[in-house]
Design a protein around this motif. Structure first.
Motif, PDB file in Angstrom:
ATOM      1  N   LYS A  45     -11.641 -70.373  41.601  1.00 19.23           N
ATOM      2  CA  LYS A  45     -12.396 -69.321  40.920  1.00 19.23           C
ATOM      3  C   LYS A  45     -12.873 -69.819  39.562  1.00 19.23           C
ATOM      4  N   TYR A  46     -12.023 -70.602  38.888  1.00 16.54           N
ATOM      5  CA  TYR A  46     -12.425 -71.143  37.586  1.00 16.54           C
ATOM      6  C   TYR A  46     -13.569 -72.140  37.750  1.00 16.54           C
ATOM      7  N   ARG A  47     -13.470 -72.966  38.772  1.00 20.62           N
ATOM      8  CA  ARG A  47     -14.559 -73.927  39.001  1.00 20.62           C
ATOM      9  C   ARG A  47     -15.890 -73.198  39.207  1.00 20.62           C
ATOM     10  N   ASP A  48     -15.839 -72.073  39.868  1.00 16.28           N
ATOM     11  CA  ASP A  48     -17.048 -71.321  40.194  1.00 16.28           C
ATOM     12  C   ASP A  48     -17.718 -70.746  38.959  1.00 16.28           C
ATOM     13  N   ILE A  49     -16.927 -70.421  37.929  1.00 17.24           N
ATOM     14  CA  ILE A  49     -17.502 -69.802  36.724  1.00 17.24           C
ATOM     15  C   ILE A  49     -17.557 -70.764  35.548  1.00 17.24           C
ATOM     16  N   MET A  50     -17.240 -72.031  35.791  1.00 16.89           N
ATOM     17  CA  MET A  50     -17.228 -73.013  34.716  1.00 16.89           C
ATOM     18  C   MET A  50     -18.527 -72.963  33.914  1.00 16.89           C
ATOM     19  N   GLY A  51     -18.380 -72.940  32.597  1.00 17.81           N
ATOM     20  CA  GLY A  51     -19.559 -72.931  31.731  1.00 17.81           C
ATOM     21  C   GLY A  51     -19.733 -71.630  30.971  1.00 17.81           C
ATOM     22  N   VAL A  52     -19.045 -70.576  31.404  1.00 13.84           N
ATOM     23  CA  VAL A  52     -19.134 -69.307  30.677  1.00 13.84           C
ATOM     24  C   VAL A  52     -18.150 -69.349  29.515  1.00 13.84           C
ATOM     25  N   PRO A  53     -18.335 -68.483  28.502  1.00 16.04           N
ATOM     26  CA  PRO A  53     -17.377 -68.435  27.384  1.00 16.04           C
ATOM     27  C   PRO A  53     -15.962 -68.166  27.878  1.00 16.04           C
ATOM     28  N   LEU A  54     -14.965 -68.714  27.174  1.00 15.08           N
ATOM     29  CA  LEU A  54     -13.589 -68.569  27.631  1.00 15.08           C
ATOM     30  C   LEU A  54     -13.124 -67.123  27.681  1.00 15.08           C
ATOM     31  N   SER A  55     -13.674 -66.275  26.828  1.00 15.53           N
ATOM     32  CA  SER A  55     -13.314 -64.862  26.891  1.00 15.53           C
ATOM     33  C   SER A  55     -13.679 -64.282  28.261  1.00 15.53           C
ATOM     34  N   VAL A  56     -14.822 -64.697  28.782  1.00 18.25           N
ATOM     35  CA  VAL A  56     -15.268 -64.247  30.102  1.00 18.25           C
ATOM     36  C   VAL A  56     -14.406 -64.882  31.194  1.00 18.25           C
ATOM     37  N   VAL A  57     -13.992 -66.122  30.977  1.00 20.26           N
ATOM     38  CA  VAL A  57     -13.125 -66.805  31.937  1.00 20.26           C
ATOM     39  C   VAL A  57     -11.870 -65.983  32.200  1.00 20.26           C
ATOM     40  N   TRP A  58     -11.192 -65.587  31.138  1.00 16.14           N
ATOM     41  CA  TRP A  58      -9.920 -64.892  31.315  1.00 16.14           C
ATOM     42  C   TRP A  58     -10.108 -63.473  31.822  1.00 16.14           C
ATOM     43  N   GLU A  59     -11.201 -62.845  31.473  1.00 17.39           N
ATOM     44  CA  GLU A  59     -11.503 -61.522  32.043  1.00 17.39           C
ATOM     45  C   GLU A  59     -11.723 -61.624  33.548  1.00 17.39           C
ATOM     46  N   THR A  60     -12.312 -62.744  33.973  1.00 18.93           N
ATOM     47  CA  THR A  60     -12.597 -62.956  35.395  1.00 18.93           C
ATOM     48  C   THR A  60     -11.342 -63.364  36.170  1.00 18.93           C
ATOM     49  N   LEU A  61     -10.562 -64.274  35.583  1.00 19.58           N
ATOM     50  CA  LEU A  61      -9.373 -64.768  36.274  1.00 19.58           C
ATOM     51  C   LEU A  61      -8.242 -63.754  36.275  1.00 19.58           C
ATOM     52  N   MET A  62      -8.186 -62.928  35.211  1.00 19.88           N
ATOM     53  CA  MET A  62      -7.067 -61.995  35.061  1.00 19.88           C
ATOM     54  C   MET A  62      -7.597 -60.591  34.743  1.00 19.88           C
ATOM     55  N   PRO A  63      -8.375 -60.007  35.652  1.00 21.26           N
ATOM     56  CA  PRO A  63      -9.035 -58.721  35.363  1.00 21.26           C
ATOM     57  C   PRO A  63      -8.076 -57.555  35.150  1.00 21.26           C
ATOM     58  N   ASP A  64      -6.855 -57.656  35.685  1.00 20.82           N
ATOM     59  CA  ASP A  64      -5.909 -56.551  35.593  1.00 20.82           C
ATOM     60  C   ASP A  64      -4.866 -56.747  34.491  1.00 20.82           C
ATOM     61  N   HIS A  65      -5.028 -57.808  33.716  1.00 24.59           N
ATOM     62  CA  HIS A  65      -4.056 -58.099  32.663  1.00 24.59           C
ATOM     63  C   HIS A  65      -4.555 -57.608  31.305  1.00 24.59           C
ATOM     64  N   SER A  66      -3.633 -57.460  30.402  1.00 25.25           N
ATOM     65  CA  SER A  66      -3.962 -56.958  29.073  1.00 25.25           C
ATOM     66  C   SER A  66      -4.697 -58.014  28.250  1.00 25.25           C
ATOM     67  N   THR A  67      -5.368 -57.548  27.215  1.00 30.15           N
ATOM     68  CA  THR A  67      -6.059 -58.456  26.306  1.00 30.15           C
ATOM     69  C   THR A  67      -5.072 -59.416  25.657  1.00 30.15           C
ATOM     70  N   GLU A  68      -3.873 -58.933  25.364  1.00 26.61           N
ATOM     71  CA  GLU A  68      -2.844 -59.762  24.740  1.00 26.61           C
ATOM     72  C   GLU A  68      -2.430 -60.918  25.641  1.00 26.61           C
TER      73      GLU A  68
END
Length: 217
Positions: A45-68
């Motif tokens: 999944k990370y390979r598929d979105i490589m190149g986006v800002p890291l904030s977007v990376v973690w929102e995509t990889l961990m959509p159900d997790h807290s901001t912290e």
């Protein structure tokens, strides 16, 4: 006729795929040990979105997790990435320094514009001594909008650049060029997607092709 070239970093100058899996696995191993992650590491999944800002990376990889938790994952991942870069586990793409020599010989200024974070970019620039050629490296962290088109606009203003080309492997690079009236060059490298590359003015398979497609003045 151009007098500056603005390069993307990941998937354009730096072979991020060579160091991607280990820091990502290390990060999610730590999260699993903390009971903050229970699945396998989402490498594909990370390979598929490589190149986006890291904030977007973690929102995509961990959509159900807290901001912290996402922020913690980001900090761990960045730290592990820098360690691996400094251990020499990454690599530049073939002919980076050769094309940099060529561009400088033509009187062309070289810049880097990346969605990567400052510490990460500085680690790459320092390890490979890219500041011997690169006038300045810019991170998406330096602007409020997190939009690469705005980052490129910032570079143009800061360095009074009239005509340039943007070299990158993803749609964000191509759109950044178009939004600023610049030539877009798509790199058919590791993370590139054909439907995105199709929107570039020119597509290359090797950085040395820039010698024939760029005109200077």
């Amino acid at each position: 006729m151009i007098n500056a070239v603005i390069f993307d970093m990941d998937g354009t100058l730096f072979q991020t795929n060579k160091i991607l899996e280990l820091p990502l696995e290390e990060t999610f191993s730590i999260l699993r040990a903390r009971d903050e992650w229970s699945c396998k590491t989402p490498t594909e999944k990370y390979r598929d979105i490589m190149g986006v800002p890291l904030s977007v990376v973690w929102e995509t990889l961990m959509p159900d997790h807290s901001t912290e938790i996402r922020r913690s994952a980001n900090e761990i991942f960045l730290r592990k990435l820098v360690i691996n870069i400094n251990l020499g586990k990454g690599a530049l793409y073939p002919h980076v320094k050769e094309i940099f020599d060529y561009l400088k010989g033509k009187g062309c200024s070289i810049y880097i514009a990346s969605n990567g974070l400052i510490e990460y970019l500085n680690a790459i620039v320092d390890y490979y001594k890219l500041d011997s050629w690169v006038t300045e490296t810019f991170s998406i962290q330096q602007i409020e909008t997190q939009d690469k088109a705005d980052l490129v606009s910032h570079i143009l203003e800061r360095h009074h650049i009239i005509s340039a080309a943007v070299i990158g492997d993803r749609l964000s690079d191509i759109n950044a060029a178009k939004s600023n009236g610049l030539k877009s060059v798509g790199c058919r490298f590791d993370f590139a997607k054909e439907d995105e590359l199709a929107q570039a003015d020119v597509i290359i398979n090797d950085l040395l092709e820039l010698k024939t497609i760029l005109k200077f003045g």
